[in-house]
Design a protein around this motif. Structure first.
Motif, PDB file in Angstrom:
ATOM      1  N   ALA A 266       0.819  -1.218   0.000  1.00 14.43           N
ATOM      2  CA  ALA A 266       0.000   0.000   0.000  1.00 14.43           C
ATOM      3  C   ALA A 266       0.848   1.261   0.000  1.00 14.43           C
ATOM      4  CB  ALA A 266      -0.936  -0.014   1.206  1.00 14.43           C
ATOM      5  N   ASP A 267       2.095   1.164   0.511  1.00 10.68           N
ATOM      6  CA  ASP A 267       2.961   2.342   0.513  1.00 10.68           C
ATOM      7  C   ASP A 267       3.933   2.361  -0.673  1.00 10.68           C
ATOM      8  OD1 ASP A 267       4.446   0.227   1.406  1.00 10.68           O
ATOM      9  OD2 ASP A 267       5.274   1.233   3.165  1.00 10.68           O
ATOM     10  N   GLY A 268       3.619   1.588  -1.707  1.00 14.23           N
ATOM     11  CA  GLY A 268       4.351   1.697  -2.962  1.00 14.23           C
ATOM     12  C   GLY A 268       5.635   0.909  -3.057  1.00 14.23           C
ATOM     13  N   LYS A 269       5.819  -0.090  -2.202  1.00 13.53           N
ATOM     14  CA  LYS A 269       7.020  -0.923  -2.272  1.00 13.53           C
ATOM     15  C   LYS A 269       6.769  -2.103  -3.203  1.00 13.53           C
ATOM     16  CE  LYS A 269       8.465   0.247   2.426  1.00 13.53           C
ATOM     17  NZ  LYS A 269       8.669  -0.261   3.812  1.00 13.53           N
ATOM     18  N   LEU A 270       7.655  -2.261  -4.178  1.00 12.09           N
ATOM     19  CA  LEU A 270       7.551  -3.359  -5.125  1.00 12.09           C
ATOM     20  C   LEU A 270       8.506  -4.472  -4.723  1.00 12.09           C
ATOM     21  CD1 LEU A 270       7.584  -1.408  -8.517  1.00 12.09           C
ATOM     22  CD2 LEU A 270       5.593  -2.106  -7.152  1.00 12.09           C
ATOM     23  N   MET A 271       8.038  -5.715  -4.815  1.00 10.35           N
ATOM     24  CA  MET A 271       8.870  -6.887  -4.559  1.00 10.35           C
ATOM     25  C   MET A 271       8.710  -7.836  -5.734  1.00 10.35           C
ATOM     26  SD  MET A 271       9.005 -10.284  -3.784  1.00 10.35           S
ATOM     27  CE  MET A 271       7.299 -10.617  -3.319  1.00 10.35           C
ATOM     28  N   TYR A 272       9.840  -8.404  -6.182  1.00  4.10           N
ATOM     29  CA  TYR A 272       9.814  -9.354  -7.285  1.00  4.10           C
ATOM     30  C   TYR A 272      10.655 -10.575  -6.953  1.00  4.10           C
ATOM     31  CZ  TYR A 272       8.298  -5.336 -10.118  1.00  4.10           C
ATOM     32  OH  TYR A 272       7.628  -4.245 -10.626  1.00  4.10           O
ATOM     33  N   SER A 273      10.322 -11.688  -7.587  1.00  5.84           N
ATOM     34  CA  SER A 273      11.182 -12.860  -7.569  1.00  5.84           C
ATOM     35  C   SER A 273      12.328 -12.634  -8.552  1.00  5.84           C
ATOM     36  CB  SER A 273      10.407 -14.112  -7.981  1.00  5.84           C
ATOM     37  OG  SER A 273      11.298 -15.184  -8.269  1.00  5.84           O
ATOM     38  N   TRP A 274      13.555 -12.816  -8.090  1.00  6.61           N
ATOM     39  CA  TRP A 274      14.688 -12.612  -8.996  1.00  6.61           C
ATOM     40  C   TRP A 274      14.694 -13.646 -10.117  1.00  6.61           C
ATOM     41  CZ3 TRP A 274      18.164 -16.431  -9.965  1.00  6.61           C
ATOM     42  CH2 TRP A 274      18.342 -17.438  -9.010  1.00  6.61           C
ATOM     43  N   ARG A 275      13.984 -14.777  -9.938  1.00  2.00           N
ATOM     44  CA  ARG A 275      13.967 -15.812 -10.967  1.00  2.00           C
ATOM     45  C   ARG A 275      13.224 -15.379 -12.229  1.00  2.00           C
ATOM     46  NH1 ARG A 275      15.583 -21.121  -9.169  1.00  2.00           N
ATOM     47  NH2 ARG A 275      16.183 -21.024  -6.977  1.00  2.00           N
ATOM     48  N   LEU A 276      12.575 -14.229 -12.195  1.00  2.75           N
ATOM     49  CA  LEU A 276      11.944 -13.716 -13.409  1.00  2.75           C
ATOM     50  C   LEU A 276      12.966 -13.475 -14.515  1.00  2.75           C
ATOM     51  CD1 LEU A 276       9.370 -11.263 -11.830  1.00  2.75           C
ATOM     52  CD2 LEU A 276       8.815 -13.208 -13.318  1.00  2.75           C
ATOM     53  N   VAL A 277      14.239 -13.282 -14.162  1.00  6.42           N
ATOM     54  CA  VAL A 277      15.259 -13.081 -15.193  1.00  6.42           C
ATOM     55  C   VAL A 277      15.497 -14.359 -15.991  1.00  6.42           C
ATOM     56  CG1 VAL A 277      17.354 -13.710 -13.890  1.00  6.42           C
ATOM     57  CG2 VAL A 277      17.443 -11.875 -15.607  1.00  6.42           C
ATOM     58  N   LEU A 278      15.044 -15.491 -15.472  1.00  6.94           N
ATOM     59  CA  LEU A 278      15.155 -16.749 -16.211  1.00  6.94           C
ATOM     60  C   LEU A 278      14.069 -16.862 -17.283  1.00  6.94           C
ATOM     61  CD1 LEU A 278      15.752 -19.193 -13.203  1.00  6.94           C
ATOM     62  CD2 LEU A 278      17.446 -17.847 -14.462  1.00  6.94           C
ATOM     63  N   ALA A 279      12.981 -16.137 -17.108  1.00  4.23           N
ATOM     64  CA  ALA A 279      11.842 -16.177 -18.027  1.00  4.23           C
ATOM     65  C   ALA A 279      12.092 -15.251 -19.213  1.00  4.23           C
ATOM     66  CB  ALA A 279      10.569 -15.757 -17.293  1.00  4.23           C
ATOM     67  N   PRO A 280      11.329 -15.409 -20.294  1.00  2.00           N
ATOM     68  CA  PRO A 280      11.458 -14.466 -21.414  1.00  2.00           C
ATOM     69  C   PRO A 280      11.251 -13.028 -20.954  1.00  2.00           C
ATOM     70  CG  PRO A 280      10.139 -16.362 -22.061  1.00  2.00           C
ATOM     71  CD  PRO A 280      10.363 -16.492 -20.581  1.00  2.00           C
ATOM     72  N   ALA A 281      11.929 -12.107 -21.631  1.00  2.00           N
ATOM     73  CA  ALA A 281      11.888 -10.699 -21.219  1.00  2.00           C
ATOM     74  C   ALA A 281      10.472 -10.145 -21.224  1.00  2.00           C
ATOM     75  CB  ALA A 281      12.798  -9.872 -22.128  1.00  2.00           C
ATOM     76  N   TRP A 282       9.642 -10.604 -22.176  1.00  5.45           N
ATOM     77  CA  TRP A 282       8.276 -10.077 -22.249  1.00  5.45           C
ATOM     78  C   TRP A 282       7.429 -10.553 -21.073  1.00  5.45           C
ATOM     79  CZ3 TRP A 282       4.627 -14.006 -23.147  1.00  5.45           C
ATOM     80  CH2 TRP A 282       5.113 -15.195 -23.675  1.00  5.45           C
ATOM     81  N   VAL A 283       7.786 -11.678 -20.485  1.00  8.34           N
ATOM     82  CA  VAL A 283       7.090 -12.151 -19.293  1.00  8.34           C
ATOM     83  C   VAL A 283       7.510 -11.320 -18.085  1.00  8.34           C
ATOM     84  CG1 VAL A 283       6.771 -14.121 -17.746  1.00  8.34           C
ATOM     85  CG2 VAL A 283       6.819 -14.469 -20.222  1.00  8.34           C
ATOM     86  N   LEU A 284       8.805 -11.061 -17.955  1.00  7.86           N
ATOM     87  CA  LEU A 284       9.298 -10.205 -16.869  1.00  7.86           C
ATOM     88  C   LEU A 284       8.627  -8.836 -16.923  1.00  7.86           C
ATOM     89  CD1 LEU A 284      12.921  -9.687 -15.626  1.00  7.86           C
ATOM     90  CD2 LEU A 284      11.631  -7.711 -16.446  1.00  7.86           C
ATOM     91  N   ARG A 285       8.526  -8.264 -18.122  1.00 10.71           N
ATOM     92  CA  ARG A 285       7.922  -6.937 -18.235  1.00 10.71           C
ATOM     93  C   ARG A 285       6.438  -6.965 -17.865  1.00 10.71           C
ATOM     94  NH1 ARG A 285      11.247  -6.761 -22.898  1.00 10.71           N
ATOM     95  NH2 ARG A 285       9.459  -7.206 -24.250  1.00 10.71           N
ATOM     96  N   TYR A 286       5.758  -8.072 -18.179  1.00 13.27           N
ATOM     97  CA  TYR A 286       4.355  -8.183 -17.770  1.00 13.27           C
ATOM     98  C   TYR A 286       4.227  -8.133 -16.252  1.00 13.27           C
ATOM     99  CZ  TYR A 286       0.401 -10.659 -15.833  1.00 13.27           C
ATOM    100  OH  TYR A 286      -0.647 -11.010 -15.014  1.00 13.27           O
ATOM    101  N   VAL A 287       5.076  -8.872 -15.533  1.00 13.79           N
ATOM    102  CA  VAL A 287       4.990  -8.879 -14.071  1.00 13.79           C
ATOM    103  C   VAL A 287       5.257  -7.476 -13.532  1.00 13.79           C
ATOM    104  CG1 VAL A 287       5.916  -9.831 -11.935  1.00 13.79           C
ATOM    105  CG2 VAL A 287       5.612 -11.312 -13.929  1.00 13.79           C
ATOM    106  N   ALA A 288       6.231  -6.772 -14.116  1.00 19.06           N
ATOM    107  CA  ALA A 288       6.498  -5.397 -13.679  1.00 19.06           C
ATOM    108  C   ALA A 288       5.276  -4.511 -13.915  1.00 19.06           C
ATOM    109  CB  ALA A 288       7.716  -4.847 -14.418  1.00 19.06           C
TER     110      ALA A 288
END
Length: 230
Positions: free
Chosen positions: A160-182
């Protein structure tokens, strides 16, 4: 918490966990990375827990085989990087280098996995920060912080205060998938829900998103099978 092995060919690694709330022994097999967790009541002798695991050994082996083998990262193995399979080779100097055809990792063999993991985490941070900055600027709402974790239940989150968290394993996925999660997580800066208005924001930021979401549902578990240590 500790680790033991159930003998056999191959041996099965068991993560042993004691719980004050557990009333009986339980075995859990992760659908993401194949980890087997043996949970014991606080005062139960360890031998009883191991005997329970031995009784369930065939069940474990059948399910592990059906699920797919865990892949230990090292020289001569291949790992996914932004959607392409790349062999890991011995490198020179001090830095991991993406040659285009391989990931060249310097240092002793027993340090290769950890060095490669550190490299992938930094690459993930760079890619996710770039994508998050792009979508936040497009949305006109800044985020306050970006962190990476090795999460098993979600690919990203937005607080709610604007902090984003991601799994670093997204770099293993295609770039277009990583961008979708972002784009998905940045959209939560405007809509902290999964209403139709939220998905409209995702579409405005990213475009058609169903293929990317579907890729994660179909292939995401495979990204957790790569082990970068014990």
């Amino acid at each position: 918490m500790g680790e033991l092995e159930l003998p056999g060919n191959p041996p099965i690694a068991l993560v042993v966990r004691r719980s004050a709330r557990a009333r009986r022994i339980s075995l859990r097999l992760s659908q993401l990375d194949g980890r087997v967790t043996l949970t014991l009541p606080q005062r139960l002798p360890l031998d009883e827990g191991l005997e329970f695991a031995r009784e369930k050994e065939q069940w474990l082996r059948d399910h592990l085989q059906a699920q797919g083998a865990v892949r230990q990262v090292g020289i001569g193995e291949a790992v996914p990087l932004e959607g392409r399979m790349v062999p890991v080779v011995a490198g020179q100097g001090r830095r991991v280098v993406d040659t285009g055809d391989a990931l060249a990792v310097p240092g002793a063999a027993d340090q290769v996995a950890k060095r490669l993991e550190a490299y992938l985490k930094q690459r993930a941070r760079d890619r996710l920060a770039e994508a998050s900055d792009h979508y936040a600027a497009k949305l006109g709402r800044p985020y306050t912080r970006l962190t990476l974790r090795d999460t098993r239940s979600r690919w990203g989150s937005c607080s709610a205060d604007g902090k984003l968290m991601y799994s670093w394993r997204l770099v293993l996925a295609p770039a277009w998938v990583l961008r979708y999660v972002a784009a998905h997580e940045v959209a939560h800066l405007a809509e902290m829900n999964h209403s139709q208005r939220f998905w409209d924001v995702v579409t405005d930021l990213y475009g058609p998103w169903k293929d990317a979401r579907g890729w994660l549902h179909e292939n995401g578990a495979d990204l957790h099978r790569y082990r970068f240590g014990n």
